[in-house]
Design an enzyme around this catalytic site. Structure first.
Site, PDB file in Angstrom:
ATOM      1  N   THR A 119     -22.049  26.089-175.598  1.00  0.00           N
ATOM      2  CA  THR A 119     -20.714  26.611-174.990  1.00  0.00           C
ATOM      3  C   THR A 119     -19.576  25.797-174.991  1.00  0.00           C
ATOM      4  OG1 THR A 119     -19.842  28.143-174.033  1.00  0.00           O
ATOM      5  CG2 THR A 119     -21.018  26.179-172.829  1.00  0.00           C
TER       6      THR A 119
ATOM      7  N   ASN B 246     -23.551  29.500-180.804  1.00  0.00           N
ATOM      8  CA  ASN B 246     -24.094  29.364-179.936  1.00  0.00           C
ATOM      9  C   ASN B 246     -25.243  29.728-179.599  1.00  0.00           C
ATOM     10  OD1 ASN B 246     -24.310  31.851-179.931  1.00  0.00           O
ATOM     11  ND2 ASN B 246     -23.755  32.524-178.592  1.00  0.00           N
TER      12      ASN B 246
ATOM     13  N   ALA C 144     -15.568  31.049-180.354  1.00  0.00           N
ATOM     14  CA  ALA C 144     -15.756  31.779-179.742  1.00  0.00           C
ATOM     15  C   ALA C 144     -14.528  32.636-180.603  1.00  0.00           C
ATOM     16  CB  ALA C 144     -15.038  31.533-178.105  1.00  0.00           C
TER      17      ALA C 144
ATOM     18  N   GLY D 238     -14.500  40.434-169.971  1.00  0.00           N
ATOM     19  CA  GLY D 238     -15.992  39.342-171.303  1.00  0.00           C
ATOM     20  C   GLY D 238     -17.149  39.805-170.177  1.00  0.00           C
TER      21      GLY D 238
ATOM     22  N   ASP E  79     -23.044  35.512-180.538  1.00  0.00           N
ATOM     23  CA  ASP E  79     -21.475  35.768-179.838  1.00  0.00           C
ATOM     24  C   ASP E  79     -21.094  37.528-180.675  1.00  0.00           C
ATOM     25  OD1 ASP E  79     -21.321  34.095-177.785  1.00  0.00           O
ATOM     26  OD2 ASP E  79     -20.216  32.787-179.090  1.00  0.00           O
TER      27      ASP E  79
ATOM     28  N   VAL F 264     -12.519  37.425-173.473  1.00  0.00           N
ATOM     29  CA  VAL F 264     -14.193  36.704-173.641  1.00  0.00           C
ATOM     30  C   VAL F 264     -14.548  35.250-172.374  1.00  0.00           C
ATOM     31  CG1 VAL F 264     -14.958  34.755-174.599  1.00  0.00           C
ATOM     32  CG2 VAL F 264     -13.631  36.250-175.652  1.00  0.00           C
TER      33      VAL F 264
ATOM     34  N   ALA G 136      -8.605  30.059-182.224  1.00  0.00           N
ATOM     35  CA  ALA G 136      -9.356  29.687-183.720  1.00  0.00           C
ATOM     36  C   ALA G 136     -10.785  29.300-183.057  1.00  0.00           C
ATOM     37  CB  ALA G 136      -8.506  29.747-184.549  1.00  0.00           C
ATOM     38  N   GLY G 137     -11.312  28.476-181.933  1.00  0.00           N
ATOM     39  CA  GLY G 137     -12.287  28.194-182.083  1.00  0.00           C
ATOM     40  C   GLY G 137     -13.896  28.783-182.073  1.00  0.00           C
TER      41      GLY G 137
ATOM     42  N   LYS H 206     -19.597  24.159-179.831  1.00  0.00           N
ATOM     43  CA  LYS H 206     -19.868  24.931-180.648  1.00  0.00           C
ATOM     44  C   LYS H 206     -19.977  25.025-182.248  1.00  0.00           C
ATOM     45  CE  LYS H 206     -19.615  28.917-178.087  1.00  0.00           C
ATOM     46  NZ  LYS H 206     -19.517  30.987-177.520  1.00  0.00           N
TER      47      LYS H 206
END
Length: 293
Positions: free
Chosen positions: A70, A95, A138, A250, A110, A227, A135-136, A74
């Site tokens: 997490t 993940n 997740a 989430g 995810d 999320v 924009a990571g 990731k």
């Protein structure tokens, strides 16, 4: 390590409140499996995200079956894996890591967890135009899920414009030109023109309180998906509900991605509805502990 038990771990920062251990272990107990789920908190050990490579190597050699990965690892974990599933390869984020015959294989559950949660929690959501915050790892999963589910366009905003641009380019290459765009310009204008908003940054977590956008941008005809799941009622969730928005917290994404991860680790089919019920009990129990043990 318990003899004969299947052991997995969770790697990330600030993961003390995570419900993954209780959720996984309870489903394993129901299925008659010996299963241990351990936290490896980078903050507790004073380790940077780049230490995830050493953690992968150490846990693999120690006989772990795999790891959940997490924030903020990731993407940092990618160079330390021997193989990626097609979804993880496409997303550039992992993940779930499964150790298989000495190999470390990266997966991403995810995106499918988000899509399943959206189908269940907001079945009639208009996906014509969606704004994505983050924009990571997740965010990449959510964007992939949205476009796979038929979203018309996804407009990506991130504090790092280069990261947003890279995600939009990658998505457009997979799904077609114009399906994903970078959020250059005014966020307010983008949200006003959108049918839905998805939040995929750490803002709202216990260690990162607050709202990811001005509250006055939330309006009744905008659906909002979160999320973050700890706390379940983030400031965004409560503010959006107060504004009259249809809201997806989430929790559904978390439970559905956990079920798929459990399947990858064990080879057994979990009872997803039972895991959802258990998740609901966990989040309503003080301290996040299960009331069924």
């Amino acid at each position: 390590m318990a003899r004969g038990a299947l052991v997995v771990g969770l790697v990330g920062s600030g993961i003390g409140p995570s419900l993954s251990p209780a959720l996984h272990e309870e489903e394993a107990r129901r299925l008659g499996l010996r299963y241990r789920y351990r936290r490896i908190d980078l903050d507790e050990w004073g380790l940077p995200p780049e230490a995830v490579g050493d953690i992968v190597a150490i846990t693999r050699d120690a006989g772990y079956r795999g790891l959940n990965i997490t924030h903020p690892c990731k993407q940092a974990v990618l160079p330390h894996l021997g193989e990626l599933s097609p979804d993880a390869q496409a997303l550039g984020a992992v993940n779930t890591v499964v150790f298989d015959g000495g190999r470390a294989v990266g997966h991403n559950t995810d995106w499918s967890g988000f899509v399943r949660g959206l189908e269940v929690g907001l079945p009639d959501a208009d996906l014509t135009s969606v704004v994505l915050l983050g924009a990571g790892g997740a965010g990449a999963a959510v964007a992939h899920g949205l476009l796979t589910a038929g979203a018309g366009t996804v407009r990506v905003f991130d504090l790092d414009p280069a990261r947003a641009e890279a995600l939009a380019v990658s998505l457009s290459a997979r799904f077609g030109a114009g399906r994903a765009t970078t959020g250059h310009g005014d966020l307010a204008d983008a949200v006003r023109a959108a049918d839905g908003l998805v939040h995929a940054t750490p803002t709202g977590m216990a260690d990162h309180p607050g709202l990811p956008l001005p509250a006055d941008l939330l309006r009744p005809d905008l659906w909002v998906a979160e999320v973050v799941y700890r706390p379940l009622d983030t400031e965004l969730v409560t503010t959006a509900r107060a504004a009259g928005c249809r809201v997806l917290d989430g929790g559904r994404m978390f439970a559905f991605q956990a079920a798929e991860g459990f399947r990858l680790f064990t080879g057994a089919d979990p009872d997803t509805e039972r895991m959802l019920r258990h998740f609901d009990r966990l989040v309503r129990t003080p301290g996040g502990r299960s009331d069924v043990r």
